[in-house]
Design a protein around this motif. Structure first.
Motif, PDB file in Angstrom:
ATOM      1  N   UNK A  97      64.299  69.198  50.822  1.00 43.04           N
ATOM      2  CA  UNK A  97      64.394  67.823  50.335  1.00 43.04           C
ATOM      3  C   UNK A  97      65.789  67.281  50.637  1.00 43.04           C
ATOM      4  N   UNK A  98      65.834  66.168  51.347  1.00 40.24           N
ATOM      5  CA  UNK A  98      67.124  65.584  51.724  1.00 40.24           C
ATOM      6  C   UNK A  98      67.318  64.185  51.148  1.00 40.24           C
ATOM      7  N   UNK A  99      66.243  63.581  50.702  1.00 44.06           N
ATOM      8  CA  UNK A  99      66.371  62.232  50.165  1.00 44.06           C
ATOM      9  C   UNK A  99      65.099  61.798  49.465  1.00 44.06           C
ATOM     10  N   UNK A 100      65.098  60.575  48.983  1.00 40.80           N
ATOM     11  CA  UNK A 100      63.893  60.032  48.373  1.00 40.80           C
ATOM     12  C   UNK A 100      63.897  58.515  48.473  1.00 40.80           C
ATOM     13  N   UNK A 101      62.710  57.979  48.509  1.00 36.69           N
ATOM     14  CA  UNK A 101      62.525  56.533  48.543  1.00 36.69           C
ATOM     15  C   UNK A 101      61.934  56.128  47.199  1.00 36.69           C
ATOM     16  N   UNK A 102      62.634  55.249  46.490  1.00 34.79           N
ATOM     17  CA  UNK A 102      62.193  54.835  45.160  1.00 34.79           C
ATOM     18  C   UNK A 102      61.764  53.371  45.173  1.00 34.79           C
ATOM     19  N   UNK A 103      60.631  53.111  44.562  1.00 37.58           N
ATOM     20  CA  UNK A 103      60.105  51.748  44.464  1.00 37.58           C
ATOM     21  C   UNK A 103      59.967  51.407  42.987  1.00 37.58           C
ATOM     22  N   UNK A 104      60.657  50.353  42.561  1.00 38.48           N
ATOM     23  CA  UNK A 104      60.636  49.934  41.169  1.00 38.48           C
ATOM     24  C   UNK A 104      60.162  48.490  41.075  1.00 38.48           C
ATOM     25  N   UNK A 105      58.997  48.297  40.486  1.00 37.95           N
ATOM     26  CA  UNK A 105      58.442  46.946  40.359  1.00 37.95           C
ATOM     27  C   UNK A 105      58.615  46.467  38.916  1.00 37.95           C
ATOM     28  N   UNK A 106      59.291  45.345  38.748  1.00 42.89           N
ATOM     29  CA  UNK A 106      59.483  44.761  37.421  1.00 42.89           C
ATOM     30  C   UNK A 106      58.171  44.097  37.000  1.00 42.89           C
ATOM     31  N   UNK A 107      57.468  44.723  36.033  1.00 47.68           N
ATOM     32  CA  UNK A 107      56.172  44.207  35.597  1.00 47.68           C
ATOM     33  C   UNK A 107      56.254  43.498  34.250  1.00 47.68           C
ATOM     34  N   UNK A 108      57.473  43.182  33.800  1.00 44.50           N
ATOM     35  CA  UNK A 108      57.659  42.573  32.480  1.00 44.50           C
ATOM     36  C   UNK A 108      56.854  41.293  32.316  1.00 44.50           C
ATOM     37  N   UNK A 109      56.931  40.407  33.304  1.00 41.35           N
ATOM     38  CA  UNK A 109      56.214  39.137  33.205  1.00 41.35           C
ATOM     39  C   UNK A 109      54.703  39.344  33.239  1.00 41.35           C
ATOM     40  N   UNK A 110      54.253  40.353  33.969  1.00 45.19           N
ATOM     41  CA  UNK A 110      52.826  40.634  34.024  1.00 45.19           C
ATOM     42  C   UNK A 110      52.314  41.142  32.679  1.00 45.19           C
ATOM     43  N   UNK A 111      53.156  41.899  31.967  1.00 43.95           N
ATOM     44  CA  UNK A 111      52.759  42.395  30.656  1.00 43.95           C
ATOM     45  C   UNK A 111      52.631  41.255  29.656  1.00 43.95           C
ATOM     46  N   UNK A 112      53.535  40.274  29.785  1.00 41.49           N
ATOM     47  CA  UNK A 112      53.436  39.093  28.924  1.00 41.49           C
ATOM     48  C   UNK A 112      52.138  38.348  29.213  1.00 41.49           C
ATOM     49  N   UNK A 113      51.838  38.175  30.508  1.00 40.61           N
ATOM     50  CA  UNK A 113      50.600  37.498  30.897  1.00 40.61           C
ATOM     51  C   UNK A 113      49.385  38.275  30.416  1.00 40.61           C
ATOM     52  N   UNK A 114      49.472  39.603  30.471  1.00 37.69           N
ATOM     53  CA  UNK A 114      48.369  40.450  30.014  1.00 37.69           C
ATOM     54  C   UNK A 114      48.085  40.211  28.540  1.00 37.69           C
ATOM     55  N   UNK A 115      49.150  40.055  27.743  1.00 33.76           N
ATOM     56  CA  UNK A 115      48.977  39.801  26.312  1.00 33.76           C
ATOM     57  C   UNK A 115      48.274  38.463  26.086  1.00 33.76           C
TER      58      UNK A 115
END
Length: 218
Positions: free
Chosen positions: A103-121
């Motif tokens: 293992x030499x590295x990693x690719x990280x994907x972070x999606x901000x879902x805060x607004x989607x959670x509000x919409x879900x409510x």
């Protein structure tokens, strides 16, 4: 760190960072890490405003823990992350190996879902009918190994009732959370104030102030 010290395989992946983030939009942070230098591991990042990181920033605690415990045989997919300012992220970490399977590295994907959670409510409240019943938890049927398990479960239950990310909780929302937990006797558990302060992204003094305010009117 100088770019010349980076493994060629990681160098070839740098264009992917911007490509993925542009495809998914401004709510998606993409980070490429060089794990040979965990304290300054970020070699490429797009939409760094989501976590406040930049090139040269260190790796997140979850990634370091995975490396320390050799838990990188499987990629970490769709796990939940809470930022320092209370936003909820849906995250994935993909480990990158060289020709020797190291293992030499990693690719990280972070999606901000805060607004989607509000919409879900909002959608949930609009579609809810009187036939639906509230879910209750019978703690006598749960196999809690220690008192901290009860603490974690009670805090999680109360926060889930809010159905929105911590970032969007108002002061009154947070006082209500503290009040509900006070009624459940949570603050009799050692370390509960510190734990809740961390979950609500406030100081322990703020929790004590909320408790004083609540108890003053009881």
């Amino acid at each position: 760190m100088t770019i010349k010290k980076v493994h060629p395989l990681l160098l070839n992946m740098i264009p992917l960072v911007e490509g993925i983030s542009k495809t998914l939009g401004s709510n998606c942070e993409v980070v490429l890490h060089d794990l040979k230098n965990p304290e300054n591991s970020v070699i490429a990042i797009s939409n760094g405003h989501i976590t406040g990181r930049e090139i040269g920033s260190p790796m997140a605690e979850k990634g370091i823990k995975a490396l320390r415990e050799d838990e990188y045989e499987k990629n970490l997919i769709k796990y939940k992350t809470i930022t320092k300012d209370g936003r909820t992220l849906k995250s994935s970490t993909l480990f990158i190996k060289d020709e020797s399977n190291e293992v030499i590295g990693c690719l990280c994907i972070n999606v901000d879902i805060s607004e989607f959670l509000v919409a879900q409510k909002v959608i949930s409240e609009l579609t809810q009918t009187i036939d639906e019943k509230e879910k209750t938890i019978d703690y006598s049927k749960n196999n809690f190994e220690n008192v901290n398990d009860i603490l974690y479960s009670l805090v999680r239950e109360v926060l889930e009732e809010k159905s929105k990310p911590i970032k969007y909780l108002t002061r009154n929302d947070k006082i209500e959370v503290v009040n509900q937990l006070e009624e459940k006797g949570v603050f009799l558990i050692k370390g509960s104030v510190e734990y809740l302060a961390e979950k609500l992204c406030v100081s322990i003094y703020t929790i004590y102030n909320y408790l004083d305010e609540i108890r003053r009117f009881k």
